[in-house]
Design a protein around this motif. Structure first.
Motif, PDB file in Angstrom:
ATOM      1  N   LYS A 107       0.963  -1.435   0.111  1.00 50.88           N
ATOM      2  CA  LYS A 107      -0.260  -0.370  -0.180  1.00 50.88           C
ATOM      3  C   LYS A 107       0.979   1.261  -0.030  1.00 50.88           C
ATOM      4  O   LYS A 107       1.977   1.064   0.559  1.00 50.88           O
ATOM      5  CB  LYS A 107      -0.820   0.149   1.411  1.00 50.88           C
ATOM      6  N   ARG A 108       0.311   2.176  -0.431  1.00 45.58           N
ATOM      7  CA  ARG A 108       0.900   3.636  -0.332  1.00 45.58           C
ATOM      8  C   ARG A 108       0.928   4.368   1.043  1.00 45.58           C
ATOM      9  O   ARG A 108       0.252   3.493   1.578  1.00 45.58           O
ATOM     10  CB  ARG A 108      -0.147   4.678  -1.067  1.00 45.58           C
ATOM     11  N   ARG A 109       1.396   5.098   1.136  1.00 44.15           N
ATOM     12  CA  ARG A 109       1.149   5.369   3.324  1.00 44.15           C
ATOM     13  C   ARG A 109      -0.379   5.697   3.583  1.00 44.15           C
ATOM     14  O   ARG A 109      -0.567   6.662   2.472  1.00 44.15           O
ATOM     15  CB  ARG A 109       2.365   6.373   2.986  1.00 44.15           C
ATOM     16  N   THR A 110      -1.198   5.166   4.332  1.00 43.06           N
ATOM     17  CA  THR A 110      -1.955   5.531   4.991  1.00 43.06           C
ATOM     18  C   THR A 110      -2.206   6.182   6.062  1.00 43.06           C
ATOM     19  O   THR A 110      -1.542   5.829   6.825  1.00 43.06           O
ATOM     20  CB  THR A 110      -3.065   3.891   4.277  1.00 43.06           C
ATOM     21  N   ARG A 111      -3.614   6.406   6.528  1.00 47.46           N
ATOM     22  CA  ARG A 111      -3.464   6.345   8.195  1.00 47.46           C
ATOM     23  C   ARG A 111      -2.938   5.221   8.871  1.00 47.46           C
ATOM     24  O   ARG A 111      -2.640   5.164   9.549  1.00 47.46           O
ATOM     25  CB  ARG A 111      -5.172   7.480   8.405  1.00 47.46           C
ATOM     26  N   THR A 113      -1.413   3.005   7.948  1.00 46.43           N
ATOM     27  CA  THR A 113       0.446   2.122   7.510  1.00 46.43           C
ATOM     28  C   THR A 113       1.075   3.474   8.849  1.00 46.43           C
ATOM     29  O   THR A 113       1.773   3.279   9.449  1.00 46.43           O
ATOM     30  CB  THR A 113       0.525   2.371   6.508  1.00 46.43           C
ATOM     31  N   ASP A 163      -7.785   4.157  13.100  1.00 48.93           N
ATOM     32  CA  ASP A 163      -7.361   3.920  11.401  1.00 48.93           C
ATOM     33  C   ASP A 163      -6.815   2.546  11.477  1.00 48.93           C
ATOM     34  O   ASP A 163      -7.664   2.305   9.960  1.00 48.93           O
ATOM     35  CB  ASP A 163      -6.623   4.998  11.544  1.00 48.93           C
ATOM     36  N   GLU A 167      -9.032   0.293   9.130  1.00 46.23           N
ATOM     37  CA  GLU A 167      -8.763  -0.148   7.559  1.00 46.23           C
ATOM     38  C   GLU A 167      -8.748  -1.668   7.395  1.00 46.23           C
ATOM     39  O   GLU A 167      -8.612  -2.514   6.051  1.00 46.23           O
ATOM     40  CB  GLU A 167      -7.379  -0.282   6.956  1.00 46.23           C
ATOM     41  N   ASP A 171     -10.173  -4.337   4.600  1.00 43.59           N
ATOM     42  CA  ASP A 171     -10.361  -5.525   3.842  1.00 43.59           C
ATOM     43  C   ASP A 171     -10.923  -6.660   3.901  1.00 43.59           C
ATOM     44  O   ASP A 171      -9.881  -7.333   3.095  1.00 43.59           O
ATOM     45  CB  ASP A 171      -8.414  -5.086   4.141  1.00 43.59           C
ATOM     46  N   ARG A 272     -15.596   6.247   4.330  1.00 44.17           N
ATOM     47  CA  ARG A 272     -14.508   6.979   3.942  1.00 44.17           C
ATOM     48  C   ARG A 272     -13.568   5.854   3.270  1.00 44.17           C
ATOM     49  O   ARG A 272     -13.146   6.337   2.157  1.00 44.17           O
ATOM     50  CB  ARG A 272     -13.197   7.438   5.275  1.00 44.17           C
ATOM     51  N   LEU A 273     -13.824   4.318   3.601  1.00 40.23           N
ATOM     52  CA  LEU A 273     -12.991   3.404   2.595  1.00 40.23           C
ATOM     53  C   LEU A 273     -13.770   2.342   1.370  1.00 40.23           C
ATOM     54  O   LEU A 273     -13.757   2.311   0.253  1.00 40.23           O
ATOM     55  CB  LEU A 273     -11.777   2.679   3.938  1.00 40.23           C
ATOM     56  N   SER A 277     -15.263   3.204  -2.503  1.00 39.61           N
ATOM     57  CA  SER A 277     -14.193   1.775  -3.179  1.00 39.61           C
ATOM     58  C   SER A 277     -15.454   0.866  -4.664  1.00 39.61           C
ATOM     59  O   SER A 277     -15.524   1.191  -5.250  1.00 39.61           O
ATOM     60  CB  SER A 277     -14.052   1.165  -2.253  1.00 39.61           C
TER      61      SER A 277
END
Length: 720
Positions: A107-111, A113, A163, A167, A171, A272-273, A277
């Motif tokens: 993943k890119r940097r998320t809240r 991570t 956070d 996630e 996921d 939010r997620l 999506s």
């Protein structure tokens, strides 16, 4: 997954059909060849079923490949368990595989991570484990305050932990699958105008809502286009509380210690997620479904257009209308050979009607023109009126027909046109194309990219790669079902023949120019780059009239010549007598045989024998001759001539999801809405009409301001 068994179940086929078809495809055989010459192996599957099976086979193989890749990637992270591997292997769609892989995807940097980098994952696990009360969580959270890691307050620690939980919930593949299903079944597409004061073709969608599960495909594409052009704002509405309640039921297992932190994380996970999506995914699902439908409609329309019967042995005048630059005229003889070209100026601003009529009359008399093909573009209406007036002044019978000029300008400037008519002005090549596409739609339209032929709906909005693939398949099926004259076909036509590439098509034409015409199919083996495999693929689809053997003018494959000749010997009919003059005699002999017994005697399959007999009964048969003949006109209708309840005949020009457009002889085609196509309920307009059909229609509405006519076929007696 057992791909063979999957295809057997989905297509309701026998195992041998699937196994043999897969083998034939893997060996590089084309769909037209398999459909026509390998019927015993496939159990006589049609080209349509074969293409669908091939597409599905490709998807399932990609699915299996993605499963293997995902299992390998998870294993590299040392996180693969037997349960996880089994879950991946049981997935039935690529979307399911991606859902399972989501937690393991880099993943890119998320809240989340960032929170993990601050060391808050153990706290998140404590909260998610649901063993601590709210007060206990706050006490434990204090242990994670760390200025060096920028966790300065209790609130920082708890927010970071939530956070991570959000996630984790987002996921979860099972939650996503269920939420996606709920959203599809219960969601509503809503579109609003970005500016209600601005008029546009999307005004019916300015305040529009429809259930996701029932929205029509053409409306999806219209909304997408309106959104892209910034006339519309689109969103997907769903009962958020119902989905959040579902997540709480699935996640909160210990209500005795239930706390606001985990509930807030669940709400954040969805809003939010997950929700954005899933909305994107649902929009993609709707779009892909709508695009596939649009591509299928385009393909079916294209097939009907390409298989329109040729107008043989008629001298045709191609008339490409225009205003300022003048109307371009081209005359071709019965074989399509160009005889003459000119430009006339009957329309504004010159308005030289008398001079133009005189020039046209002169050309008609000089070349004995039979039919005038008028392009349906700019100035078509004015040109049609002039032609209709002129026809009344002629001494000989001449007819006209409006011809779609879609793609004519593309052809005019193409490399193909430059090679065909290097000394003809680009502007005149369009008129040649218009004339020749009336004479032989298939031979002429293959010179244009299929997507430019103009019988689709939203064709510019769909996946262009998929559109090109599908339409190329349609053209291939049409060309090979009709057959191609080896000694007259252009490279554009030849390259659609099974097994023939663009280079080989050009080499065939070059061989004709250098060596003379082909007298038998075996000479194909001398063409450069046409190897043994390509010969097997193409030979049966290429025709030679007046060649060394009459069988070369049929679709009997050279590999079956021995069987065909043996059959003729058995019925005492010499091969050299095989021509149209002796057909009745041969038909009587062939009708008297027992095909099952004969197939055993000749040691060939029953489907192959039936095809041989069919070809021997009608050598050189053109299947297009069985299609409805074009409707030629001598006079023109004005919109003002129409009255409600008037019954007219016309030609179906285009068929789309919501109805059919009919050429009734006025400037714009009239629309028969799907609800007016039949007295019975229908879901698909193509169940009733096809491009090229000649139909009787009744006028039920006239909009003089917009120039639109509404038509009906209900209660109207049709000719066939």
């Amino acid at each position: 997954m057992n791909i063979v068994q999957q295809l057997v179940a989905e297509f309701q086929l026998k195992e041998f059909q699937v196994v043999n078809t897969m083998k034939l495809i893997d060996e590089g055989n084309t769909i037209p060849f398999i459909a026509r010459y390998r019927k015993e192996q496939t159990g006589e599957l049609s080209d349509i079923v074969l293409r669908d099976l091939s597409d599905r086979l490709n998807y399932l193989r990609n699915l299996e490949g993605r499963k293997e890749e995902v299992i390998r990637l998870i294993d590299q992270q040392e996180k693969l368990t037997p349960e996880l591997e089994e879950k991946v292997n049981k997935a039935s769609t690529i979307q399911e595989v991606e859902d399972i892989y989501r937690p393991f995807r880099p993943k890119r940097r998320t809240r989340a991570t960032i929170a993990k980098e601050k060391g808050l994952e153990p706290l998140a696990n404590l909260i998610y484990g649901q063993t601590l009360t709210t007060d206990e969580i706050q006490v434990r959270a204090a242990d994670y305050i760390n200025d060096e890691k920028e966790v300065q307050t209790l609130e920082d620690a708890l927010n970071g932990a939530m956070d991570i939980i959000a996630e984790t919930v987002s996921d979860n593949a099972d939650y996503r699958k269920q939420i996606r299903s709920i959203t599809y079944k219960e969601g509503v597409i809503i579109s609003k105008a970005t500016d209600a004061e601005v008029a546009s073709v999307y005004d019916m969608y300015y305040d529009f809502r429809e259930a996701v599960k029932t929205i029509a495909d053409h409306r999806v594409l219209a909304i997408n286009r309106g959104e892209k052009e910034e006339y519309l704002k689109v969103k997907l509405d769903i009962n958020e509380e119902a989905i959040i309640s579902y997540l709480k039921r699935k996640i909160i297992s210990n209500k005795a210690v239930s706390n606001s932190y985990i509930e807030n994380a669940i709400q954040d996970a969805y809003k939010r997620l997950i929700s954005p999506s899933i909305e994107r995914e649902i929009r993609v699902i709707l779009t892909e479904k709508a695009e596939e439908k649009a591509i299928r409609v385009f393909g079916e329309n294209l097939k009907k257009l390409l298989l329109q019967p040729p107008v043989k042995d008629k001298v045709v005048m191609g008339f490409d209308p225009a205003y300022r630059t003048g109307c371009k005229i081209a005359i071709v003889d019965g074989t399509g050979k160009l005889l003459d070209t000119t430009t006339i100026y009957p329309t504004a601003p010159q308005n030289d009607v008398i001079g133009s009529k005189n020039k046209l009359k002169e050309l008609i008399e000089n070349y004995n023109v039979d039919i005038i093909a008028i392009g349906n573009g700019t100035a078509s209406r004015e040109s049609e009126l002039i032609i209709a007036e002129m026809i009344k002044e002629l001494k000989k019978p001449v007819y006209y027909m409006i011809v779609s000029e879609a793609g004519a300008s593309v052809y005019s400037a193409s490399e193909v046109a430059a090679k065909e008519y290097p000394n003809i002005n680009v502007s005149l090549r369009g008129a040649i194309s218009i004339a020749r596409r009336l004479q032989d739609p298939l031979a002429e339209l293959v010179k244009i990219e299929p997507k430019h032929v103009g019988v689709g709906q939203y064709q510019h909005d769909v996946n262009q790669k998929r559109l090109d693939e599908a339409l190329t398949g349609v053209v291939e099926d049409c060309v090979n079902s009709v057959g191609v004259d080896l000694n007259t076909a252009s490279p554009s036509l030849l390259q659609y023949v099974s097994g023939i590439t663009k280079t080989v098509a050009e080499n065939i034409v070059r061989f004709r120019e250098e060596e003379g015409i082909f007298t038998n199919r075996q000479q194909l083996k001398k063409v450069k780059r046409l190897g043994p495999s390509a010969f097997v693929q193409c030979a049966g689809f290429l025709r030679i009239t007046d060649g060394d053997t009459p069988l070369d003018n049929t679709s009997v494959h050279p590999e079956s010549y021995a069987a065909a000749e043996a059959l003729l010997n058995i019925v005492s009919f010499p091969l050299k007598k095989l021509d149209n003059k002796t057909l009745n005699e041969l038909k009587e002999k062939l009708n008297s045989i027992n095909v099952e017994t004969m197939a055993e005697a000749l040691k060939i399959g029953l489907p192959t024998l039936k095809d041989i007999i069919k070809e021997l009964k009608k050598p050189g048969r053109d299947p297009r001759e069985e299609m409805p003949k074009p409707l030629f006109r001598t006079d023109v209708l004005k919109l003002e001539d129409l009255k409600v309840d008037m019954v007219l005949n016309g030609t179906v020009r285009n068929v789309i999801d919501f109805g059919a457009f009919i050429d009734i002889g006025i400037k714009n085609d009239g629309l028969v809405h799907i609800s007016e196509l039949s007295d019975r309920f229908i879901k698909n307009p193509m169940d009733v009409v096809s491009i090229g059909d000649i139909v009787n229609v009744k006028v039920i509405g006239i909009d003089f301001k917009k120039g639109r006519v509404s038509l009906s076929m209900k209660g109207i007696q049709q000719n066939n």
